[in-house]
Every structure is written in structure tokens, then in C-alpha cells.
Design an enzyme around this catalytic site. Sequence first.
Site, PDB file in Angstrom:
ATOM      1  N   ASP A   7       0.875  -1.175   0.000  1.00 18.86           N
ATOM      2  CA  ASP A   7       0.000   0.000   0.000  1.00 18.86           C
ATOM      3  C   ASP A   7       0.910   1.222   0.000  1.00 18.86           C
ATOM      4  O   ASP A   7       1.531   1.543   1.018  1.00 18.86           O
ATOM      5  CB  ASP A   7      -0.897   0.003   1.233  1.00 18.86           C
ATOM      6  CG  ASP A   7      -1.679   1.317   1.397  1.00 18.86           C
ATOM      7  OD1 ASP A   7      -1.790   2.063   0.405  1.00 18.86           O
ATOM      8  OD2 ASP A   7      -2.167   1.579   2.510  1.00 18.86           O
ATOM      9  N   LYS A  68       2.496  11.516  -3.197  1.00 17.37           N
ATOM     10  CA  LYS A  68       1.548  10.745  -4.006  1.00 17.37           C
ATOM     11  C   LYS A  68       0.544  11.659  -4.719  1.00 17.37           C
ATOM     12  O   LYS A  68       0.072  11.338  -5.815  1.00 17.37           O
ATOM     13  CB  LYS A  68       0.810   9.763  -3.090  1.00 17.37           C
ATOM     14  CG  LYS A  68      -0.239   8.899  -3.760  1.00 17.37           C
ATOM     15  CD  LYS A  68      -0.795   7.922  -2.747  1.00 17.37           C
ATOM     16  CE  LYS A  68      -1.932   7.098  -3.301  1.00 17.37           C
ATOM     17  NZ  LYS A  68      -2.408   6.108  -2.299  1.00 17.37           N
ATOM     18  N   GLU A 161      -7.514   0.817  -4.381  1.00 23.07           N
ATOM     19  CA  GLU A 161      -7.485   0.737  -2.923  1.00 23.07           C
ATOM     20  C   GLU A 161      -8.794   0.236  -2.299  1.00 23.07           C
ATOM     21  O   GLU A 161      -8.766  -0.629  -1.412  1.00 23.07           O
ATOM     22  CB  GLU A 161      -7.071   2.091  -2.345  1.00 23.07           C
ATOM     23  CG  GLU A 161      -5.589   2.383  -2.590  1.00 23.07           C
ATOM     24  CD  GLU A 161      -5.210   3.836  -2.360  1.00 23.07           C
ATOM     25  OE1 GLU A 161      -6.072   4.601  -1.887  1.00 23.07           O
ATOM     26  OE2 GLU A 161      -4.056   4.193  -2.644  1.00 23.07           O
ATOM     27  N   ASP A 184     -13.191   5.009   1.584  1.00 23.23           N
ATOM     28  CA  ASP A 184     -11.751   5.061   1.874  1.00 23.23           C
ATOM     29  C   ASP A 184     -11.284   6.519   1.829  1.00 23.23           C
ATOM     30  O   ASP A 184     -11.085   7.089   0.759  1.00 23.23           O
ATOM     31  CB  ASP A 184     -11.005   4.220   0.831  1.00 23.23           C
ATOM     32  CG  ASP A 184      -9.492   4.191   1.075  1.00 23.23           C
ATOM     33  OD1 ASP A 184      -9.036   4.837   2.040  1.00 23.23           O
ATOM     34  OD2 ASP A 184      -8.790   3.533   0.299  1.00 23.23           O
TER      35      ASP A 184
END
Length: 597
Positions: A7, A68, A161, A184
Site C-alpha cells: 500500500d 503521491k 485501494e 476510503d
Amino acid sequence: MDIIGIDLGTTNSAVGVVESGFPILLANEVGERITPSAVSYLDGGEVVVGAEALRRRGAGGEVITSVKRYMGRRFREVAGEDYCVELSEAADGGVLAAGRKPEVVSADILRKLKQVAELQLEREVEKAVITVPAYFNDAQRNATKLAGEMAGLEVVRIVSEPTAAALAYGLDKLGEEARVAVYDLGGGTFDISVLEMREGVFQVLATDGDTQLGGDDIDEALAYWCWQSVGDGEPLAEGERQRLVDAAREVKELLSSEQEAVLRIPFFREGMHLEQEVTREQFERVVSAVIGRTEGHCRRVLTDAGIKDPSEELDAVVLVGGSTRIPAVRALVERVFGQSADVSQHPDEAVALGAVIQAGVLSGALREMVLLDVTPLSLGIETFGGLMNVLIPRNTTIPCKAGEMFTNAVANQQSMRVRVLQGEREMARDNWELGNVDVSFDPAPKGQARVGVQFSIDENGILEVLARDTLTQQDTVLEIDSAAVDVDDEAVEKMVSESVDYAFDDMSERIFTEAKLKAEELLPAVEAGMSQVGDVMAAEDVAQIREAESEVRAALEAGEANPLKAAVQKLDKATEHMAAVLVEKAMEAALMKKLGE
């Protein structure tokens, strides 16, 4: 051969593997399964990753975090944004963070995780499954894959994800049937997906989200409010801004379990100590707009999945991502979905565990499970008249292929430009161009040259476009690279919402354009046909054709869709007898020619 699951998170990252049939997350050198996604580059060339890098920030060192959010993006999208280090433009128009590409920084995080796995397993690892937000576009997915390769890993699968979180949630429910939503909200990204689990098959029904929405935005909002409350009115220097944001993050985390907390930064400036008491009520009021942005995505994904009553039609709403610890987030989820949130999964570990499970399936270390993901936006090409011709609709299960045959719209044209589009609007100009390619072919009459176009989306959600001249069988392959996609995530959300807002206008314009193309093809054909057989047709038939022809021309001039469509249909019907007479005349001519021979 081991395949590790990773992850690669905005705030934190984790790595794991299937050992003895069990998916486990691996601890780093300090015994933590979670490694902060923070990188610091020392003067001697040493790279420091994780908690140690964050400690350097406390001592005034330059540390890159949340990189990211800049993966696969263009500098002009982010110019002027506040960030922990200086942002600049790369030679290819991309982003540089402190002079380094986001892929390079991410590669250093992945390299660290690879080292953690090799230290714990006491053997080399070469392959990995890496997770990305479901709403990462093609450029962002490719950038993630490139980062993995730069870290010395073969990236065998990119997994969304929320899908990974659903895998973790469903590991002990393989014999059950369930429909779940996965909400999420992480440090920098937000995803919401609806998945169906049935006998080990996990199918994504719909997905939505925003790759520029997360805990970082909550921290920024709270930091800004605190500075407005206790600051001296002077603008913040970069180092000061980051210290304030870090302190706001600590307050946010405390308020998830406490009713009040104090933001305290001694010696913030010369002669200034910052101290601000924040209650949970104040915090929720300050960040309500940020958290509220997730609601529209949730309601849209329910519509896309065909769910009218989530309280009855969903078996669970699973929360993952560190920001779902915030009570206000859980309250919003319960209000929107009409049921209590499922908090059985570890917010920071569920996605990584899902990546490990998928890695175990691919390596053969776990029992077989099938993962069926979807593409979040429609893909197609521009056709004559500026129309969007969809080949792969939004929320199609991937991997998938789709193709269609196209012909030349103009006589004797020598090439065709294939413009690859992504979006939900009816007209090509309102969608995003991912790339284009020119396909050459021999000149031919209108409609005779044929080009086949095939879209192929692999299991990582990466698109390949193949265009083939059917006469020569020559293929042209279009590779969509990271420089081809130039859209930010607000634009993604805007695209989907505008497709709803302008649905009537768009469809009206499409109907008019299609009818106009038909009219422009039909009118010259009618004139040519009348010149050949008009004198042998009944006066009543001729008058009917001329009347319909006049209605088409009037509707073209008026520019109204439905009247033009009706007029074209009327003209098409009126000319049926003329077409039959033309065929008879052609057959007669052919017979006379044969008899003459």
C-alpha cells in the site's frame, strides 16, 4: 516466488506477504508495520525514509511528504499550491518536488519497503502488487508502475485501494454473498466503491472519488483557522506553515477521541508562542466543507450501482483510511448510507492487507479468488461531426477489450485521425483527449476505406489503443504516456456532474448533429435521383419528396434537433419509391448491356 503486497499511501505505507497460507504485514526495523511516506535527502547522497525522515523535519531539515498527490500530474495543474517543499516544472511539463520527480521519491519509499520485506523474509523479492486510488487516471497509474520498476520491482498488478480493502474485509466471508460499499478516506485521496462478493468473486459495481481530497486538506483547513484565530496577521513562511500543519494534524488526531485539545507551538516566531484551544465542535465546523465533499461522490456511486435504498440493499459500509477515525466522517457516512459504519478493518492496514491477499492469489500461495475491477470513466473516439463514440462505457469491468470499424467520411481521403477521448459528454470537444494517432490508407470512395479501432484495458487499468487498416493489415499502436493526460481531479468530478447537468442539451446537440449528417448525405442523393427518374415518377410522389425536402432545409436553418430528425425521417420515407425506381432502372440498364453483348 514471493510476490509482496504494497500500500503506497499518501501519509503512510505498508508491505506484506502471504506466509504459510496467511496474509501478514511485515514490521520495519523499529517494529512498526506502518512506515511514514516521508523522504529526506542528505547532503552526502544518503536517502532517509520513514519516521527518521519526519524527525529531520522537526530539526529543520527538508522532508518530502504526501508526494503521491503529485504522481502523474502536470506542473500547470499545481502551480501556486502550498507544499512542504518547492514545486517546479520538469522538462516534460511534469512536477518536480525539491528538484525530484514524484516517481523518484515514491521509488525511494518503495525501495525502503522492499528492504523491509527482504530483511524479514531473509530472501530477495522481485515482484509486487501495488495499490492506487480507484480514481487514479492512466497517467497516475503508469507513474506508480514506473516508481515500482525504479525501485527494482516487477509490478505484476495495480489494484484499486477500495477493492483491496474489500478483499481484506471478505477474506473470512468467501462462502457468503454480500454487497458492500467501501468508503476510503486517506491522507491525500478519497475513494468510494460498491462491490459484490459471491463465492470468492469480488466484482466492482461502481466507483467514484477524488485523488486530491483527504486528511491533508483537513489539516490545512484547521491550521488556517488556528492562524486566523491567534496569528499576528503576517503571512506564514514555508517552514512556519509546515510546523503549523503538523501541529494541526496532532490536534485532529486527539479530537478523534477527546472533546478538546490544544494546538501549542512554543517559539513559533521570535517573541511568539502559539497556543489555541480547539473543541471537537469547533473542529467539526471548520472541516465540515472538506468532509462534505465526499457526500456527492457517495450519492453518485450509489446511483451508478443502481442502489436506491442503501440501508436495505447494502450489507455493510466498510470504513478504511486514517481519516475515517474522525467522528464527523463516521456520522456523515451513517447519514448518507442509512446504517452504522463497519469499522472492523484497521483503517491504516486494510488496503495493504488486501494488496497482500491479491499478491498471494497471483503467486498461488492463497486459495483462488477472482478480482473484477472497473474503469471509472467512459473511453471512446471522435467520429465525423465531432461526436463522442463510446467504445468502453464507464464502470465496465476490467480487464476488457472493445472495438469498432470506421470508414472514410470523405472520398479519396488518405488518412484518418483517431482521437482517443475520456469522459461522459456527448460531444468530443467536451471530453478529454488522451492522445491521437494518424492511420494512413489508400485513397478510396467515401465509405470504402475501413479502419478497425480496438481499445484494450489491462488488469492494471492501463489503456492501449490499436488501429488497423483492414486492407493492408498494418497496425498502429497508441501508447498513452504520463504526458498525455492533463486533467486534475476537480475536473474529473466536474466532468461527471456536468454530464448530468447538461444531459438534455448534450443529447439534443447529438441528435441534431446526427440528423444534420444524415440530411447532408440525403439531400444531394435526392437531387441526383430526381434528375434521373423524376420525369417517370407520379406527380404526387414528386410533390411529396419536394415537400419533405423543403422541411429538411427549413429545419436545418432553424437548427432544432427533433424537428430536423423528424424531417429527415419523413424525407427518407418519401424517397423509398424513388429508390425502388432507381434500382429498376439500373437493373434494366445492366440487362440491356448484357443483351447487347
